[in-house]
Enzyme design. Structure first.
Site, mmCIF file in Angstrom:
data_model
loop_
_atom_site.group_PDB
_atom_site.id
_atom_site.type_symbol
_atom_site.label_atom_id
_atom_site.label_comp_id
_atom_site.label_asym_id
_atom_site.label_seq_id
_atom_site.Cartn_x
_atom_site.Cartn_y
_atom_site.Cartn_z
ATOM 1 N N ASN A 1 -13.661 9.285 -2.312
ATOM 2 C CA ASN A 1 -14.349 8.180 -2.982
ATOM 3 C C ASN A 1 -14.130 6.959 -2.097
ATOM 4 O OD1 ASN A 1 -14.779 9.792 -5.250
ATOM 5 N ND2 ASN A 1 -12.908 9.099 -6.247
ATOM 6 N N CYS B 1 0.291 3.475 3.439
ATOM 7 C CA CYS B 1 0.713 3.041 4.764
ATOM 8 C C CYS B 1 2.086 3.658 5.051
ATOM 9 C CB CYS B 1 0.812 1.518 4.822
ATOM 10 S SG CYS B 1 -0.774 0.701 5.127
ATOM 11 N N GLN C 1 -9.070 13.003 -1.588
ATOM 12 C CA GLN C 1 -8.241 13.721 -2.551
ATOM 13 C C GLN C 1 -8.629 15.192 -2.558
ATOM 14 O OE1 GLN C 1 -7.464 11.616 -6.340
ATOM 15 N NE2 GLN C 1 -9.142 10.285 -5.698
ATOM 16 N N HIS D 1 -8.619 7.265 2.527
ATOM 17 C CA HIS D 1 -8.014 8.508 2.048
ATOM 18 C C HIS D 1 -9.002 9.303 1.208
ATOM 19 C CE1 HIS D 1 -7.705 6.167 -1.650
ATOM 20 N NE2 HIS D 1 -7.404 7.268 -2.304
ATOM 21 N N HIS E 1 -4.451 1.052 7.900
ATOM 22 C CA HIS E 1 -4.911 0.609 6.587
ATOM 23 C C HIS E 1 -6.372 0.151 6.611
ATOM 24 C CE1 HIS E 1 -4.182 -0.922 2.500
ATOM 25 N NE2 HIS E 1 -4.951 -1.941 2.837
ATOM 26 N N CYS F 1 0.844 -1.210 0.000
ATOM 27 C CA CYS F 1 0.000 0.000 0.000
ATOM 28 C C CYS F 1 0.874 1.253 0.000
ATOM 29 C CB CYS F 1 -0.906 -0.008 1.230
ATOM 30 S SG CYS F 1 -1.844 1.525 1.409
ATOM 31 N N HIS G 1 -6.739 1.946 1.312
ATOM 32 C CA HIS G 1 -6.371 2.732 2.502
ATOM 33 C C HIS G 1 -7.302 3.957 2.620
ATOM 34 C CE1 HIS G 1 -3.013 3.689 5.394
ATOM 35 N NE2 HIS G 1 -3.766 4.768 5.454
HETATM 36 ZN ZN LIG Z 1 -2.413 1.257 3.634
#
Ligand SMILES: [Zn+2]
Length: 397
Positions: free
Chosen positions: A205, A87, A220, A218, A165, A84, A216
């Protein structure tokens, strides 16, 4: 959890921002809560040259800009957890995008951006943004001016909400969500000050059904060099309403929803959530501040504190929306989008709002954007907005 009790759990003390540079020159910014170690790790990867800016082409039929970013088709797609890129480095088998061994919230420039400030194959044009300078893409002639293009300037950033994660923003403590809010506000202010930026859009998203390429947790941030179509339409309506009534559309919409009552989902001291009267998605809810605030950077401390409680509460309700066999729930794929006032618009007519929506129209069926929505831009929703609001109230904690 009552709002008062949860608010006391919001971290006191300032968030520390540390600006560092990745191996290919991209910026990375750490947003850390008090008591965390300094961020000093360096990025030792061999990354090669960073992405060039792609190009913006004007769709002469509609007047919309379209970004052509061929390099993005090579971007990382659903890597295994031990590879990932979000991470912290050291958790997986390869160095990630984050050189540190841990972090609270981190923001960095996207390695595969739709908009970038780097070099471009397309010449810069001196005209003001929004007024395309036609540059011929073929032999000069009658049709040449219909092929306007510009470099896709701007910036794309990734925001990792946690180093965990397996986490999700709805499961984070209010203190960490508050740090995410600080990061959004910081980025909105800084990106809005760039000469090549007209609009800053923070979004998340979630779920493979939405097209997520990394699991993971997150979001944007896109800093566009033009005002996207929806933002332009929202601004147009806000200006019309203000010219006709002397009041702001955001204020009157909230008042109308409170008076109707049937689509209200939650009300706090500084924020309320409701399902819009003309919701276009099978699950959709808006979270709005009680004040005319143009963007996240303009929120005051109390508004940020309450947002850190109500935002994960609202997202948590989505995860309880559709029951699954065995007493479980369906993890809801969603898009959470912060609609801010365009940078150079008359800001007093605009009110920030969050739009959260899902394409899941039943526990196991997706709404596809087919002919009417995709081709005609005409929306048909099979679910009544009042029924959506009823369900979102039902699954409150
Ligand atoms: Zn991750």
């Amino acid at each position: 959890m009552t709002a008062a009790r949860a608010l006391s759990a919001v971290a006191a003390g300032p968030v520390r921002r540390t600006r560092r540079t990745l191996a290919d020159g991209r910026e990375i910014l750490y947003f850390d809560e008090p008591g965390t170690p300094p961020r000093t790790a360096s990025d030792d990867r061999e990354l090669g040259e960073r992405s060039r800016a792609g190009e913006l082409r004007l769709d002469a039929l509609t007047g919309d800009w379209v970004t052509i970013a061929g390099h993005r088709s090579d971007r990382t797609f659903l890597p295994p957890a031990d590879a990932c890129p979000l991470c912290p480095t050291g958790r997986g088998t390869v160095p990630s995008e984050v050189p540190e061994a841990d972090y609270d919230v981190v923001v960095f420039e996207n390695r595969f951006p739709s908009f970038a400030s780097g070099t471009s194959d397309v010449p810069d044009v001196p005209d003001p943004i929004g007024v395309p300078d036609p540059a011929p893409a073929g032999p000069a002639g009658r049709g040449a001016s219909l092929h306007a293009l510009r470099p896709a300037r701007g910036r794309c950033e990734v925001v990792a909400f946690t180093s965990d994660h397996e986490g999700s923003i709805s499961a984070l403590p209010p203190s960490r969500v508050r740090t995410v809010v600080e990061a959004w506000a910081d980025r909105t202010a800084e990106l809005s000050a760039r000469p090549d930026v007209e609009h800053v859009f923070c979004f998340e998203n979630r779920g493979v059904q939405i097209g997520v390429t990394l699991h993971h947790p997150h979001g944007q941030i896109y800093a566009y060099p033009y005002v996207p179509a929806r933002a332009e339409a929202v601004l147009r309506q806000a200006r019309r309403h203000h010219a006709a009534t002397g009041r702001t559309l955001g204020e009157d919409l909230l008042e109308a929803e409170r008076a109707a009552g049937v689509r209200m989902v939650l009300e706090g001291r500084h924020w309320s959530a409701y399902v819009p009267f003309a919701a276009r998605w099978p699950v959709e809810v808006h979270l709005v501040p009680h004040r005319d605030v143009p963007d996240l950077a303009a929120l005051d401390g109390e508004e940020r504190d309450e947002l850190a409680v109500l935002y994960p509460e609202l997202l948590g309700r989505l995860d309880r929306y559709y029951p699954a066999p065995g007493g479980e729930h369906v993890v809801m794929p969603y898009i959470a989008a912060w609609h801010q006032a365009p940078v150079h618009s008359p800001r007093e007519v605009s009110r920030l709002h969050l739009q959260v929506f899902s394409v899941l129209r039943t526990p196991d069926r997706l709404k596809y954007l087919a002919g009417s929505e995709s081709a005609a831009g005409a929306w048909v929703n099979d679910v009544s907005p009042e029924a959506i609001a009823h369900r979102l109230r039902e699954v409150a904690t």
